[in-house]
Write a protein that holds these residues in place. Structure first.
Motif, short mmCIF file in Angstrom:
data_model
loop_
_atom_site.label_atom_id
_atom_site.label_comp_id
_atom_site.label_asym_id
_atom_site.label_seq_id
_atom_site.Cartn_x
_atom_site.Cartn_y
_atom_site.Cartn_z
N MET A 1 0.84 -1.20 0.00
CA MET A 1 0.00 0.00 0.00
C MET A 1 0.87 1.24 0.00
SD MET A 1 -2.82 1.28 2.83
CE MET A 1 -3.94 -0.06 2.43
N SER A 2 0.48 2.18 -0.79
CA SER A 2 1.23 3.44 -0.83
C SER A 2 1.14 4.14 0.50
CB SER A 2 0.63 4.33 -1.93
OG SER A 2 1.13 5.64 -1.81
N THR A 3 2.16 4.90 0.81
CA THR A 3 2.16 5.64 2.07
C THR A 3 1.21 6.81 2.03
OG1 THR A 3 3.95 7.07 1.37
CG2 THR A 3 4.55 5.02 2.50
N GLY A 4 0.88 7.29 0.84
CA GLY A 4 -0.05 8.42 0.74
C GLY A 4 0.59 9.74 1.10
N ARG A 5 1.92 9.81 1.21
CA ARG A 5 2.57 11.05 1.62
C ARG A 5 2.69 11.99 0.43
NH1 ARG A 5 4.82 11.02 6.60
NH2 ARG A 5 5.10 9.01 7.59
N HIS A 6 2.47 13.27 0.69
CA HIS A 6 2.70 14.32 -0.28
C HIS A 6 3.59 15.36 0.38
CE1 HIS A 6 -0.23 13.18 -3.41
NE2 HIS A 6 -0.91 12.67 -2.42
N SER A 21 -16.85 19.85 -3.84
CA SER A 21 -16.87 18.43 -4.19
C SER A 21 -15.74 17.66 -3.50
CB SER A 21 -16.74 18.27 -5.71
OG SER A 21 -15.52 18.85 -6.18
N VAL A 22 -14.59 18.32 -3.31
CA VAL A 22 -13.45 17.67 -2.67
C VAL A 22 -13.69 17.50 -1.18
CG1 VAL A 22 -10.99 17.88 -2.13
CG2 VAL A 22 -11.83 18.46 -4.41
N ASP A 55 -4.22 9.75 -2.92
CA ASP A 55 -2.97 9.98 -3.65
C ASP A 55 -3.19 10.60 -5.03
OD1 ASP A 55 -1.31 6.95 -2.44
OD2 ASP A 55 -1.76 8.86 -1.46
N ALA A 56 -4.42 10.63 -5.48
CA ALA A 56 -4.68 11.05 -6.85
C ALA A 56 -4.53 12.55 -7.08
CB ALA A 56 -6.10 10.63 -7.27
N ASP A 57 -4.64 13.36 -6.02
CA ASP A 57 -4.64 14.81 -6.21
C ASP A 57 -4.19 15.47 -4.91
OD1 ASP A 57 -6.73 16.98 -8.08
OD2 ASP A 57 -5.52 17.60 -6.37
#
Length: 372
Positions: A1-6, A21-22, A55-57
């Motif tokens: 699983m990705s860490t999801g870090r940005h 919407s977000v 993670d998409a945006d």
């Protein structure tokens, strides 16, 4: 699983406005991740889908960051209620429901986020291998034969390798009866907490994660306690003993089988207390129900003793109103406050109002029965 870090969005991004919407999508994911009675496969699928969305945006990550910052307050919303609200919010004719949900996010957005959602203990609990909701207990048997029971609102990660068996207590409280693991060479068994590690030495024990400390009670066998920053403070506890420790040292220790049994009584659905201040008792009882449970300062020092069923907290509150000079005020199902009683209690047989020192011991059920 990705860490999801940005990359950290910075102060400007943290305060930026986000599309409706977000923020609504973030709220919906929040509710889905708390889905009541979700099985393990469904939970894993939901987590993976949430991670892809996150993670998409970068805007998704920022909306989630703000939501988790406010998550402590949102977690008081019962999942079933939240799901019903979400279903109504999706209907075109109930747009006000959407606005109410978005209002929660707007409050969260007032404060700049200072930590990433992936570092949040709440998110780590959602991602945990095993977890329970508020008021839920769960018992599982692990691959080595170990029997693991999770108390209310708890989360555990399981990491078994060729050389070691290791659990990570992310949140809450667990009870463990270690398996023999004879087929794998009796691999050592550890439980990691935020403050240090526990090594089971063929044993049955309970562990609880507090905000700034951890507690262990040994029922059978022995457990080695190793504070994270003080290997020289290592101690071995045997059956009937227990301790509270932080990363630097043991804070306290007991050698009393009745205290060890009381610490694990939750495995049988019981809360065992002796002369506990009412304020502390309600904080313990509140772990097993959603919403707010508190008391007026005037009655917080009243003493509570007895054996109480954690699966029926409303019954326990009724017991308190009969045993102590207090009234139970239920503003809603989710907001309950214990207030000074409206009439003088004579339950102690003295005919006078009971002070904290002369409140009678009330054993709700079970008498002197010992729970193990």
């Amino acid at each position: 699983m990705s860490t999801g870090r940005h990359p950290h969005p910075g102060a400007a991004a943290a305060s930026a406005a986000l599309p409706e919407s977000v923020t609504l999508a973030a709220t919906e994911w929040f509710v889905r991740l708390q889905a009541p009675d979700a099985d393990a496969d469904t939970h894993a699928s939901t987590q993976a889908a949430w991670q892809r969305w996150h993670d998409a945006d970068p805007q998704h990550a920022l909306a989630w960051q703000r939501l988790v910052e406010f998550g402590t307050h949102l977690r008081t919303i019962p999942p079933l209620v939240a799901h019903k609200t979400l279903v109504r919010a999706r209907a075109p004719q109930t747009n006000s429901g959407r606005r109410r949900l978005l209002g929660l996010i707007a409050v969260a957005g007032v404060t700049s986020a200072v930590w990433s959602a992936t570092d949040s203990n709440t998110v780590r609990a959602w991602r945990a291998d095993l977890r329970t909701g508020v008021g839920e207990r769960r018992t599982v048997q692990l691959a080595d034969g170990t029997v693991l029971t999770l108390n209310t609102d708890s989360a555990v990660d399981v990491h078994f390798s060729e050389d070691v068996r290791r659990l990570r207590l992310v949140r809450g409280e667990i009870a463990i009866t270690t398996g023999a693991d004879a087929d794998r060479g009796h691999r050592p068994f550890f439980v990691d907490t935020a403050q240090g590690s526990l090594q089971a030495l063929g044993t049955r024990f309970a562990v609880r994660q507090h905000d700034d400390s951890a507690a262990v009670a040994v029922l059978e066998g022995a457990v080695r306690v190793v504070p994270a920053n003080a290997a020289n403070a290592t101690v071995v506890l045997t059956a009937g003993q227990g301790a509270t420790f932080d990363a630097s040292a043991l804070r306290s220790r007991f050698d009393d089988a009745s205290l060890a049994n009381a610490a694990a009584a939750w495995t049988q659905g019981m809360l065992v207390v002796h002369a506990m201040p009412l304020g502390d008792f309600l904080a313990e009882l509140g772990r097993y129900r959603r919403g707010h449970l508190g008391c007026a300062p005037e009655v917080a020092a009243l003493r509570v003793s007895g054996i109480y069923p954690v699966d029926d907290t409303d019954r326990v509150l009724d017991m308190l109103s009969r045993a102590l000079p207090v009234d139970i005020q239920r503003f809603t199902r989710w907001f309950v406050r214990v207030q000074p009683g409206s009439r003088t209690s004579t339950r102690s047989g003295t005919g006078r109002e009971e002070s904290p020192d002369n409140v009678p011991t009330r054993r709700a059920i079970g008498g002197e029965r010992t729970h193990t």
